[in-house]
Every structure is written in C-alpha cells, then in structure tokens.
Enzyme design. Structure first.
Site, PDB file in Angstrom:
ATOM      1  CE  LYS A 272      -5.591  -0.624   1.679  1.00 20.42           C
ATOM      2  NZ  LYS A 272      -5.694  -1.374   0.958  1.00 20.42           N
ATOM      3  CG  ASP A 277      -0.258  -0.799  -1.041  1.00 22.67           C
ATOM      4  OD1 ASP A 277       0.360  -1.064  -0.366  1.00 22.67           O
ATOM      5  OD2 ASP A 277      -1.202  -1.798  -1.370  1.00 22.67           O
ATOM      6  CE  LYS A 284       0.438  -2.718  -4.072  1.00 26.00           C
ATOM      7  NZ  LYS A 284      -0.512  -4.082  -4.148  1.00 26.00           N
ATOM      8  CG  ASP A 295      -4.611   0.659  -0.924  1.00 21.42           C
ATOM      9  OD1 ASP A 295      -5.624   0.825  -1.610  1.00 21.42           O
ATOM     10  OD2 ASP A 295      -3.505   0.252  -0.591  1.00 21.42           O
ATOM     11  CG  ASP A 354       1.266  -5.555  -1.826  1.00 22.15           C
ATOM     12  OD1 ASP A 354       0.741  -4.587  -1.690  1.00 22.15           O
ATOM     13  OD2 ASP A 354       0.843  -6.003  -2.859  1.00 22.15           O
ATOM     14  CD  GLU A 356      -1.446  -2.009   1.761  1.00 19.58           C
ATOM     15  OE1 GLU A 356      -1.323  -2.822   1.552  1.00 19.58           O
ATOM     16  OE2 GLU A 356      -2.434  -1.432   0.805  1.00 19.58           O
ATOM     17  NE  ARG A 358      -5.291  -8.250   4.253  1.00 16.51           N
ATOM     18  CZ  ARG A 358      -5.815  -8.913   3.477  1.00 16.51           C
ATOM     19  NH1 ARG A 358      -4.909 -10.870   4.721  1.00 16.51           N
ATOM     20  NH2 ARG A 358      -5.659  -8.882   2.320  1.00 16.51           N
TER      21      ARG A 358
HETATM   22  N1  BES Z   1      -4.745  -2.328  -2.039  1.00 16.87           N
HETATM   23  C1  BES Z   1      -4.450  -2.703  -2.479  1.00 16.87           C
HETATM   24  C2  BES Z   1      -5.133  -4.116  -3.165  1.00 16.87           C
HETATM   25  C3  BES Z   1      -5.739  -3.475  -4.911  1.00 16.87           C
HETATM   26  C4  BES Z   1      -5.104  -4.484  -5.493  1.00 16.87           C
HETATM   27  C5  BES Z   1      -6.720  -2.776  -4.890  1.00 16.87           C
HETATM   28  C6  BES Z   1      -4.631  -3.862  -7.267  1.00 16.87           C
HETATM   29  C7  BES Z   1      -6.701  -2.257  -5.977  1.00 16.87           C
HETATM   30  C8  BES Z   1      -6.129  -2.562  -7.615  1.00 16.87           C
HETATM   31  C9  BES Z   1      -4.216  -4.635  -1.018  1.00 16.87           C
HETATM   32  O1  BES Z   1      -3.147  -3.411  -0.256  1.00 16.87           O
HETATM   33  C10 BES Z   1      -3.238  -5.330  -1.518  1.00 16.87           C
HETATM   34  O2  BES Z   1      -1.717  -5.437  -1.832  1.00 16.87           O
HETATM   35  N2  BES Z   1      -3.713  -7.262  -1.748  1.00 16.87           N
HETATM   36  C11 BES Z   1      -2.445  -7.823  -1.850  1.00 16.87           C
HETATM   37  C12 BES Z   1      -2.866  -8.411  -1.025  1.00 16.87           C
HETATM   38  C13 BES Z   1      -2.134  -9.906  -0.662  1.00 16.87           C
HETATM   39  C14 BES Z   1      -1.226  -9.463  -0.913  1.00 16.87           C
HETATM   40  C15 BES Z   1      -3.194 -10.583   0.098  1.00 16.87           C
HETATM   41  C16 BES Z   1      -3.622  -7.921  -3.015  1.00 16.87           C
HETATM   42  O3  BES Z   1      -4.336  -8.377  -3.730  1.00 16.87           O
HETATM   43  O4  BES Z   1      -2.923  -8.928  -4.408  1.00 16.87           O
HETATM   44 ZN    ZN Z   2      -3.258  -1.415  -0.651  1.00 17.17          ZN
HETATM   45 MN    MN Z   3      -1.203  -3.511  -0.562  1.00 14.92          MN
END
Ligand code: BES
Ligand code: ZN
Ligand code: MN
Length: 500
Positions: A272, A277, A284, A295, A354, A356, A358
């Site tokens: 990834k 992000d 966010k 990210d 968010d 994204e 996947r």
């Molecule tokens: N890049 C983030 C995951 C992340 C969050 C990594 C904090 C490291 C620290 C990912 O893209 C994301 O935002 N995931 C969301 C998924 C949710 C919207 C289902 C998350 O984990 O909140």
């Molecule tokens: Zn992300």
């Molecule tokens: Mn995200």
C-alpha cells in the site's frame, strides 16, 4: 557504515576507539555482575579496572543498561548489560544492542569493536542469527534522517564496527554478516521513504525511487503504469482513490530475477503506497493527521525488502507491485456512496473514502495474478483497529493458507519482527454486504482489521496469500521503523533455502 568480522579475537589488543563487552546480572551465589571471557581478558589487560567498577555495585547489568568507562589510554570500555545469562534470548539481545547503539550515537567513537555475548543463543547454531541481528539492531539504532534540517544535522561519527566472538568465526559467518548488512540497507531505504514528508514522497517520487533501484541492480526491471494505463485496464477501484488528488497515481511494478531459472514462479510482494491519507471526503480529524505521510509504509517496506534481496543476491524471483496514490478531498474526489468497478469486475460501494487502502490494493492484487506467483504477500498500514488490537509491537497476519502464515510467523520470531495471526472466516465477510453493489468497502466498527482483510480476500482467491497489517509496527509514534523489512527478508531467506 562499514561492518566486518574480526578474526583476531583478543580484546586486549582490540580496543580501537571503544570496545563493547557483555555483562550478566549476578545470581545469589555471586557478589558482582558476571563478565564473559572477553570481559575478563579485557579486565586483566586493564589491571582490574572493570572488576573494580563492578564491585562498586552501581552497574547491575540489567538488560538495556549500559556503562561507558573511559580508559587511562584515552579509549572507552562499554559494558552492555544483558540480564541473566541463561535467559538471554534473541529478543533481549536485540534490545541490548539497540541500547548500546543509542548510547554510541552521543559519543565521538569512530571505530568500535563489539564482542558478541557468550550465551547459549550465540553459540554454534545461534551465532549466525546473532550476527545478522547485531548488525541490524546497530544500524537501526544509529538511524536518523537529517535531510530536512537546515542546521544541527547531528550525524554520529561512528563509521566502522568490527564484530568479534571469543570462540571465533568460521567461513559461513561472512555470509551471515552480508545478510545482516543487506537487511539493514533495505530497512534504511524503507525508513527514509516513510519518514519523508508527503510533499516530497509522492506517488511520482516512489516511482522514481523504483526506477533508480532498477538502474542500480541489473537484475531488477521496472515498469510504471500511469493513470491512463490503469483506465485502459479497468482499475476503477484504484482510480477512485487517486482522482481526488493533483498528484497522479502510479502502479509501480518491479521484477527481481535472482533465480537461475528466469521462469521460476516469483514470490509477489504488494504494498500500500498511499503517500498521504487525509481520509478524502470522509476527512480525518486534525490530530496526528501528519502521521498519515507514513501511509505508504507497505510500499516502502516492499522496496526495502527488494533492495535487501538484491544486496543478499538471493536466488529467487520476485515481483513487487506498489499501489501508489494520494487520498485527498476535492471537487473531483470520490464521495461516500459512489459505486466503482474494480479490475476483477467486482463492484464496490465506497461507503467511507477513508477506507482507501483496500481500494488501491484490490486492483494491485488482481493485477499481480498475471505473474503466476508462487505466493502473494501484501503489506499495508490498513486499519487503526490493528493498533488497538496489537499495539506497536506485533503486526497482524491474515491468510488463506496455513503454511504461509506459519512460515511468516517463524521468520518473524527468528529476526524479532513478530507477527500474530487473526482469523478471517465467513461470519466476518457478511459485514461487507452492500445494499447496492457487490461489496461495501467498510464492515462497521467491529473487528476492523479482519473485515479489511476479508475485503482483500475477495480478490485473492486464486493464489496463496497473506496480508500483513503494519499500521502499528511501521512506525513507533515518532519515526518509521523499517518493518516489515526484517520479517520479509528472513521469510525470503528461508524460502530460498526451501527451494535449494
Ligand atoms: N491509513 C489508515 C489506517 C491507519 C490509521 C493507519 C491510523 C495507521 C494509523 C486507513 O486508510 C484508514 O483510514 N482506515 C480506517 C478504516 C475505516 C474507515 C473502516 C480506520 O482504520 O479508521
Ligand atoms: Zn490509509
Ligand atoms: Mn484511510
């Protein structure tokens, strides 16, 4: 940094600018902490300086404690506390070496001599792994990125480390040293990339880095798919993420041909590479949003692993696919509720922009199948839920193949880059149902790491696959860690051995 193995093995004549020897904590029988053979020889040569200091009782030799003793000749003896001798495992050794490295960082030592502790884990079979780990831990603890400081660029003066062992080394050990150096080089690349800010490390920058790897190693070929190429192929899921950004997305493909037979099935590594992000329209919160420059740690880790393999000249074939995009809100960005069609043909309802990672990964995972890989491993900072579950210490593995999950587990244990497997059965998959499309891109608040993996699992049915969620392990809260480069490098070392 130059690393070498010392064949002289006489600590008395091997002090250089500084010398590191291990000390173990005493048990009830002894009066003072215990020196190994190297420490004792050194003590004798220094007329009992070390033992006098140990008798004071201030230094108890607990793991991660260090003591710097200046010598009358103008050098330093560094005591590396290792805790109890028979409890010294590879994890503790790693921590102890890092503690020494951190301490050396603040000294003026240029040439350092390091004696491996004499403990069960560093004898015979364990010595190879101890060499690899020591080089790794050292290099890791000396790391800093100063490119963006206009002043106070503090670079530690250490330039040379010689490793010694009182019972010597044999021919094979040079090879282990080279492995350690290879992995350390890969980790440094991964850390540098992940630490670089989002305005520098864009998808284009990742592509340039890949191209320069291709120029540095003649058995690495690079091909970059531009957005127009991806449109032609039908990567609608990937493009739904990159379209909100002014930075063009890139699908970066690298091939490493290390095997004798070019047509041997490659191991595929998919990363990834979200270079920032913001969350997109599902923006966010502001706190710690700067961290989202990390990210792309999955992509950085795969590039680092590739570099480590090339340095180690592993006799295997690899294909690396990096899904590089920036996730931004704009008038052109995807909106919650948008439905997109992935390369596989599966339609996806983007319920949260968010989620994204996947979306970019699923198209990369479909694409990589054309290389007929023996196994596919992806790494991604995919879910905040993974940090809740496992913290910053262990990364999650989710896999459709028990053997692969176990091989990753074993590799991680032996090089101190641990994994823990989470389940992914059909009960969780149900959480991804969408009212209007084949699949929703979120599965609700419960078991976020698992539902994210289940989403990817819909695109990986045709091959053996494991997913690493490195959200917690790729950085420690302040700095990139270079993980999972050690884990994957060790996995590939073991994989190469299994082929031989
Ligand atoms: N890049 C983030 C995951 C992340 C969050 C990594 C904090 C490291 C620290 C990912 O893209 C994301 O935002 N995931 C969301 C998924 C949710 C919207 C289902 C998350 O984990 O909140
Ligand atoms: Zn992300
Ligand atoms: Mn995200």
């Amino acid at each position: 940094m130059k690393y070498s193995l010392n064949t002289n093995n006489n600590p008395a004549t091997d002090i250089q600018d500084g010398i590191v020897v291990a000390v173990f904590t005493k048990d009830h029988k002894e009066k003072t902490p215990l020196l190994g053979t190297a420490g004792e020889q050194l003590d004798k040569a220094q007329n009992g300086l070390i033992s006098t200091i140990l008798k004071l009782g201030d230094f108890k030799a607990h793991a991660e404690k260090t003591l710097l003793i200046p010598t009358p000749e103008g050098s330093r003896i560094i005591l590396m506390g290792c805790g109890k001798k028979d409890e010294l495992d590879s994890k503790t050794l790693n921590r102890c070496v890092k503690a020494v490295g951190k301490m050396i960082k603040d000294t003026s030592i240029k040439k350092l001599s390091f004696y491996l502790p004499e403990a069960p884990i560093t004898s015979s079979d364990g010595k190879a792994q101890a060499i690899i780990q020591t080089v790794n831990a050292f290099s890791d603890s000396l790391y800093s990125l100063t490119d963006y400081k206009s002043k106070d660029k503090e670079v530690p003066p250490l330039t040379e480390l010689t490793l010694s062992s009182v019972d010597g080394f044999d021919n094979r050990h040079q090879n282990d040293l080279d492995k350690g150096i290879g992995i350390a080089t890969g980790m440094k690349l991964a850390r540098d990339l992940a630490n670089r800010p989002g305005n520098v490390c864009t998808p284009g920058y990742l592509a340039e880095t890949a191209v320069s790897l291709g120029a540095d190693y003649k058995n690495i070929d690079v091909d970059v798919l531009e957005e127009s190429d991806m449109e032609k192929l039908g990567m609608g899921s990937f493009l739904s993420v990159s379209k909100g950004s002014d930075e063009p997305g890139k699908m970066i493909v690298l091939q490493y041909m290390g095997a004798k037979n070019k047509s041997d099935a490659p191991v595929a590594l998919v990363g990834k590479g979200v270079t920032f992000d913001s969350g997109g329209i599902s923006l966010k919160p502001g706190a710690k949003m700067d961290e989202m420059k990390f990210d792309m740690s999955g992509a950085a880790g795969m590039l680092g692993t590739l570099k480590a393999c090339a340095e180690m000249k592993l006799p295997i074939n690899l294909v690396v696919v990096l899904a590089a995009a920036e996730n931004m809100p704009s008038a052109r960005a995807s909106k919650p509720g948008d439905i997109v069609t992935s390369l596989q043909g599966t339609t996806i309802e983007v319920l949260n922009t968010d989620a994204e990672g996947r979306l970019v990964l699923c198209d990369a995972l479909t694409y990589v199948a054309k290389y007929k890989p023996a196994v596919v491993i992806d790494a991604a900072t995919l879910t905040g839920a993974c940090i809740v579950a496992l913290g910053h210490h262990i990364c999650a593995v989710l896999s459709n193949n028990d053997e692969l999950a176990e091989a990753l587990q074993t590799a991680g244990e032996s090089i101190n880059d641990q994994t823990w497997r989470l389940p992914m059965n059909d009960d969780y998959k149900k959480q991804l149902k969408s009212e209007f499309a084949d699949l929703g891109n979120i599965g609700g608040p419960a078991a976020g790491t698992i539902t994210a993996a289940c989403f990817l699992g819909e695109f990986t049915k045709d091959y053996k696959w494991a997913h690493l969620d490195i959200a917690g392990t790729a950085w420690d809260g302040k700095n990139a860690t270079g993980r999972p480069v050690p884990l994957l490098s060790q996995y590939l070392i073991n994989y190469a051995q299994s082929l031989a």
